[in-house]
Motif scaffolding. Structure first.
Motif, PDB file in Angstrom:
ATOM      1  N   PRO A 357      -9.268   9.129   2.451  1.00  0.00           N
ATOM      2  CA  PRO A 357      -9.450   7.663   2.474  1.00  0.00           C
ATOM      3  C   PRO A 357      -9.034   6.956   1.189  1.00  0.00           C
ATOM      4  O   PRO A 357      -8.381   5.907   1.240  1.00  0.00           O
ATOM      5  CB  PRO A 357     -10.951   7.509   2.745  1.00  0.00           C
ATOM      6  N   GLU A 358      -9.391   7.496   0.018  1.00  0.00           N
ATOM      7  CA  GLU A 358      -9.099   6.782  -1.235  1.00  0.00           C
ATOM      8  C   GLU A 358      -7.596   6.628  -1.478  1.00  0.00           C
ATOM      9  O   GLU A 358      -7.116   5.509  -1.722  1.00  0.00           O
ATOM     10  CB  GLU A 358      -9.775   7.500  -2.406  1.00  0.00           C
ATOM     11  N   PRO A 359      -6.793   7.710  -1.426  1.00  0.00           N
ATOM     12  CA  PRO A 359      -5.348   7.517  -1.608  1.00  0.00           C
ATOM     13  C   PRO A 359      -4.714   6.708  -0.483  1.00  0.00           C
ATOM     14  O   PRO A 359      -3.733   5.999  -0.706  1.00  0.00           O
ATOM     15  CB  PRO A 359      -4.795   8.944  -1.660  1.00  0.00           C
ATOM     16  N   PHE A 360      -5.285   6.792   0.725  1.00  0.00           N
ATOM     17  CA  PHE A 360      -4.737   5.996   1.823  1.00  0.00           C
ATOM     18  C   PHE A 360      -4.893   4.509   1.529  1.00  0.00           C
ATOM     19  O   PHE A 360      -3.950   3.726   1.707  1.00  0.00           O
ATOM     20  CB  PHE A 360      -5.438   6.335   3.138  1.00  0.00           C
ATOM     21  N   LEU A 361      -6.076   4.097   1.055  1.00  0.00           N
ATOM     22  CA  LEU A 361      -6.299   2.685   0.746  1.00  0.00           C
ATOM     23  C   LEU A 361      -5.459   2.248  -0.455  1.00  0.00           C
ATOM     24  O   LEU A 361      -5.026   1.094  -0.533  1.00  0.00           O
ATOM     25  CB  LEU A 361      -7.784   2.433   0.487  1.00  0.00           C
ATOM     26  N   ARG A 362      -5.223   3.163  -1.382  1.00  0.00           N
ATOM     27  CA  ARG A 362      -4.356   2.834  -2.517  1.00  0.00           C
ATOM     28  C   ARG A 362      -2.933   2.573  -2.027  1.00  0.00           C
ATOM     29  O   ARG A 362      -2.273   1.631  -2.472  1.00  0.00           O
ATOM     30  CB  ARG A 362      -4.391   3.995  -3.521  1.00  0.00           C
ATOM     31  N   LEU A 363      -2.482   3.402  -1.095  1.00  0.00           N
ATOM     32  CA  LEU A 363      -1.163   3.192  -0.504  1.00  0.00           C
ATOM     33  C   LEU A 363      -1.138   1.893   0.299  1.00  0.00           C
ATOM     34  O   LEU A 363      -0.153   1.148   0.269  1.00  0.00           O
ATOM     35  CB  LEU A 363      -0.803   4.382   0.391  1.00  0.00           C
ATOM     36  N   TRP A 364      -2.217   1.607   1.000  1.00  0.00           N
ATOM     37  CA  TRP A 364      -2.324   0.378   1.793  1.00  0.00           C
ATOM     38  C   TRP A 364      -2.149  -0.858   0.900  1.00  0.00           C
ATOM     39  O   TRP A 364      -1.380  -1.767   1.216  1.00  0.00           O
ATOM     40  CB  TRP A 364      -3.679   0.351   2.494  1.00  0.00           C
ATOM     41  N   ARG A 365      -2.837  -0.866  -0.235  1.00  0.00           N
ATOM     42  CA  ARG A 365      -2.735  -2.005  -1.153  1.00  0.00           C
ATOM     43  C   ARG A 365      -1.330  -2.099  -1.749  1.00  0.00           C
ATOM     44  O   ARG A 365      -0.799  -3.197  -1.954  1.00  0.00           O
ATOM     45  CB  ARG A 365      -3.778  -1.868  -2.268  1.00  0.00           C
ATOM     46  N   GLN A 366      -0.734  -0.948  -2.016  1.00  0.00           N
ATOM     47  CA  GLN A 366       0.616  -0.923  -2.577  1.00  0.00           C
ATOM     48  C   GLN A 366       1.621  -1.523  -1.596  1.00  0.00           C
ATOM     49  O   GLN A 366       2.488  -2.320  -1.982  1.00  0.00           O
ATOM     50  CB  GLN A 366       0.993   0.522  -2.916  1.00  0.00           C
ATOM     51  N   VAL A 367       1.510  -1.169  -0.318  1.00  0.00           N
ATOM     52  CA  VAL A 367       2.434  -1.685   0.692  1.00  0.00           C
ATOM     53  C   VAL A 367       2.184  -3.174   0.932  1.00  0.00           C
ATOM     54  O   VAL A 367       3.128  -3.946   1.137  1.00  0.00           O
ATOM     55  CB  VAL A 367       2.309  -0.877   2.002  1.00  0.00           C
ATOM     56  N   CYS A 368       0.930  -3.593   0.905  1.00  0.00           N
ATOM     57  CA  CYS A 368       0.620  -5.024   1.032  1.00  0.00           C
ATOM     58  C   CYS A 368       1.356  -5.824  -0.039  1.00  0.00           C
ATOM     59  O   CYS A 368       1.978  -6.859   0.242  1.00  0.00           O
ATOM     60  CB  CYS A 368      -0.887  -5.264   0.899  1.00  0.00           C
ATOM     61  N   GLN A 369       1.292  -5.334  -1.265  1.00  0.00           N
ATOM     62  CA  GLN A 369       1.947  -6.027  -2.371  1.00  0.00           C
ATOM     63  C   GLN A 369       3.460  -6.045  -2.192  1.00  0.00           C
ATOM     64  O   GLN A 369       4.112  -7.069  -2.414  1.00  0.00           O
ATOM     65  CB  GLN A 369       1.580  -5.353  -3.691  1.00  0.00           C
ATOM     66  N   THR A 370       4.021  -4.915  -1.772  1.00  0.00           N
ATOM     67  CA  THR A 370       5.471  -4.823  -1.583  1.00  0.00           C
ATOM     68  C   THR A 370       5.951  -5.776  -0.492  1.00  0.00           C
ATOM     69  O   THR A 370       7.001  -6.414  -0.624  1.00  0.00           O
ATOM     70  CB  THR A 370       5.869  -3.383  -1.216  1.00  0.00           C
ATOM     71  N   MET A 371       5.163  -5.908   0.591  1.00  0.00           N
ATOM     72  CA  MET A 371       5.568  -6.733   1.723  1.00  0.00           C
ATOM     73  C   MET A 371       5.129  -8.185   1.584  1.00  0.00           C
ATOM     74  O   MET A 371       5.424  -9.012   2.456  1.00  0.00           O
ATOM     75  CB  MET A 371       5.017  -6.134   3.024  1.00  0.00           C
ATOM     76  N   GLY A 372       4.425  -8.498   0.498  1.00  0.00           N
ATOM     77  CA  GLY A 372       3.999  -9.875   0.281  1.00  0.00           C
ATOM     78  C   GLY A 372       2.912 -10.327   1.234  1.00  0.00           C
ATOM     79  O   GLY A 372       2.838 -11.511   1.590  1.00  0.00           O
ATOM     80  N   ILE A 373       2.042  -9.402   1.647  1.00  0.00           N
ATOM     81  CA  ILE A 373       0.932  -9.726   2.548  1.00  0.00           C
ATOM     82  C   ILE A 373      -0.363  -9.730   1.750  1.00  0.00           C
ATOM     83  O   ILE A 373      -0.661  -8.779   1.024  1.00  0.00           O
ATOM     84  CB  ILE A 373       0.847  -8.705   3.700  1.00  0.00           C
ATOM     85  N   GLU A 374      -1.118 -10.786   1.879  1.00  0.00           N
ATOM     86  CA  GLU A 374      -2.379 -10.903   1.143  1.00  0.00           C
ATOM     87  C   GLU A 374      -3.405  -9.921   1.705  1.00  0.00           C
ATOM     88  O   GLU A 374      -3.735  -9.952   2.887  1.00  0.00           O
ATOM     89  CB  GLU A 374      -2.904 -12.337   1.238  1.00  0.00           C
ATOM     90  N   ASP A 375      -3.887  -9.036   0.841  1.00  0.00           N
ATOM     91  CA  ASP A 375      -4.840  -8.014   1.262  1.00  0.00           C
ATOM     92  C   ASP A 375      -6.235  -8.621   1.401  1.00  0.00           C
ATOM     93  O   ASP A 375      -6.575  -9.614   0.753  1.00  0.00           O
ATOM     94  CB  ASP A 375      -4.861  -6.872   0.243  1.00  0.00           C
ATOM     95  N   ASP A 376      -7.044  -7.998   2.251  1.00  0.00           N
ATOM     96  CA  ASP A 376      -8.434  -8.412   2.443  1.00  0.00           C
ATOM     97  C   ASP A 376      -9.269  -7.144   2.571  1.00  0.00           C
ATOM     98  O   ASP A 376      -9.159  -6.422   3.568  1.00  0.00           O
ATOM     99  CB  ASP A 376      -8.570  -9.271   3.697  1.00  0.00           C
ATOM    100  N   PRO A 377     -10.095  -6.830   1.578  1.00  0.00           N
ATOM    101  CA  PRO A 377     -10.902  -5.600   1.618  1.00  0.00           C
ATOM    102  C   PRO A 377     -11.771  -5.494   2.865  1.00  0.00           C
ATOM    103  O   PRO A 377     -12.002  -4.386   3.365  1.00  0.00           O
ATOM    104  CB  PRO A 377     -11.749  -5.695   0.347  1.00  0.00           C
ATOM    105  N   GLU A 378     -12.249  -6.620   3.381  1.00  0.00           N
ATOM    106  CA  GLU A 378     -13.100  -6.577   4.570  1.00  0.00           C
ATOM    107  C   GLU A 378     -12.303  -6.144   5.800  1.00  0.00           C
ATOM    108  O   GLU A 378     -12.802  -5.420   6.654  1.00  0.00           O
ATOM    109  CB  GLU A 378     -13.747  -7.947   4.803  1.00  0.00           C
TER     110      GLU A 378
END
Length: 440
Positions: A357-378
């Motif tokens: 889970p931890e590296p998956f969420l790190r990758l998730w945030r990284q891809v959000c930033q790359t694609m210009g999508i605003e992340d939401d932890p909830e």
């Protein structure tokens, strides 16, 4: 491509390779005989007449001082005639006579190759040995620098690094979407380079085209003057980044043999020869249209003897060097594809797994930033606790890119800002995963 890594590695040229492709000063130094070069020159003049010696030198990748004696003999044989320089002052031009044109057509009928002069197979074999992947030095620093911006398990790096350093074959396995193809295709950047690749090789009297712009990418600023006898390397070679040849489900056994073009009467080198001193990735092993047993058996002798065997149409059987980082990749069970005897011949077996889970969420945030999508932890929490349990909690590295791509599609269609929401991620989830309960 990691530009910093490539620049660093490309500065480490092989001194033996550089020395072994020195410019020839005479026909004898090329290893080619007069009759072969004469035929090749006639074929070039047949395609484009009225050429200067400078232009012919560029076409044949041989210095003018090497070609001039051949041209003089052809003139004495009344196959080539010289014509006065034109108003541009570009020098004496050469053209075929009727006798020369007949000789050119006869040469084309025997061998349709009409490109830069080839190098002898023996010379190429020596060059491949000097540029061998087994001589490349790969350290922890190299592999960590290459994957510094990639979410990847440290244990996986600890397996991949020594495997590349060894220069031996690798067997990569793991579930689809676990990052095998992406990670594996980066490994060629760890190999020292660049390397020299000949346009063609000569086997007996037969030319085999080797240089392929799809796989052989010249080092920037490589252009040089083939007429100059004092600077640069033998122009029959191109200084390239180490080749990366990838093939998958489309691979057939005949792609691993010489290809003869009946119409053009030319031979083309097989994939593994084009991958020399680089990397050959057999992706999606087990998905080919032929038996995977036949495919694997095809590599046993080359892997053990470091040479492969090819056949010309006339029946000539000859050996060529087999030097590359050979990688098999599959999402099937390796034990169902190969027996233990074959797997023992593979130097390294590397398994790819799903993410925690931890590296998956790190990758998730990284891809959000790359694609210009605003992340939401909830929203991410909702996805991890409510959606992933329905799919067995398999966290694959491909999911962030694929799911967020669908979220982007959804937002653009609805005219919404590129932002995660429970609604958008649920829509993406339903479109990404097969929903069997909605069928029928």
């Amino acid at each position: 491509m990691d530009a910093e890594l490539m620049i660093t590695r490309d500065r480490e040229l092989y001194p033996p390779a550089t020395a072994s492709v020195a410019r020839p000063h005479s026909l004898e130094e090329t290893g080619l005989d007069h009759f072969f070069v004469a035929d090749l020159l006639l074929k070039h003049l047949n395609l484009a007449s009225n050429q200067t010696l400078h232009h012919l030198a560029r076409q044949l990748a041989l210095p003018g001082a090497v070609l001039e004696p051949v041209v003089n003999v052809l003139r004495q044989e009344a196959k080539v005639e010289s014509r006065s320089a034109d108003l541009s002052g570009s020098g004496v031009r050469y053209a075929l006579t009727d006798r020369g044109r007949a000789a050119a057509l006869d040469a084309m009928a025997r061998d349709g190759y009409c490109g830069p002069a080839p190098v002898l197979l023996a010379d190429y074999e020596g060059l491949v040995r000097r540029q061998s992947v087994s001589k490349c030095v790969v350290t922890e620093e190299h592999i960590h620098r290459l994957f510094r911006d990639t979410v990847i398990d440290e244990g996986l790096l600890a397996q991949l690094g020594p495997a590349v350093h060894s220069g031996r074959a690798m067997f990569i396995y793991g579930p689809a979407g676990s990052g095998k193809s992406y990670i594996t295709r980066q490994l060629v950047k760890l190999l020292d380079g660049p390397v020299y690749v000949p346009y063609a090789i000569l086997v007996g009297g037969t030319v085999i085209s080797l240089f392929d712009p799809e796989f052989h990418h010249p080092v920037h600023g490589e252009a040089q003057d083939p007429v100059d006898l004092t600077h640069g390397h033998d122009p029959r070679y191109v200084l390239c980044h180490r080749p990366e040849v990838t093939t998958g489900g489309e691979l057939t056994l005949d792609m691993l043999d010489l290809k003869f073009d009946e119409q053009r009467k030319q031979y083309q080198a097989p994939l593994q020869l084009k991958a020399s001193n680089g990397m050959l990735l057999i992706d999606d092993l087990g998905r080919q249209r032929m038996s995977h047993v036949d495919l694997l058996n095809r590599w046993i002798v080359p892997m053990e003897e470091k040479r492969d065997f090819l056949n010309l149409r006339a029946g000539q059987h000859f050996a060529v060097p087999f030097d590359m980082l050979l990688i098999f990749s599959t999402n099937l069970n390796p034990l169902e594809l190969a027996d233990e005897a074959f797997l023992r011949r593979i130097g390294h077996k590397v398994g790819f797994k799903t993410l925690a889970p931890e590296p998956f969420l790190r990758l998730w945030r990284q891809v959000c930033q790359t694609m210009g999508i605003e992340d939401d932890p909830e929203v991410a929490r909702y996805m991890m606790t409510e959606l992933y349990p329905t799919q067995g909690n398999l966290l694959l590295p491909c999911h962030p890119r694929d799911l967020l791509g669908l979220v982007s599609d959804y937002c653009r269609y609805r005219g919404l800002p590129a932002r995660l929401s429970t609604e958008s991620i649920r829509w993406a989830w339903q479109n990404y995963f097969v929903q069997l309960d909605n069928v029928g």
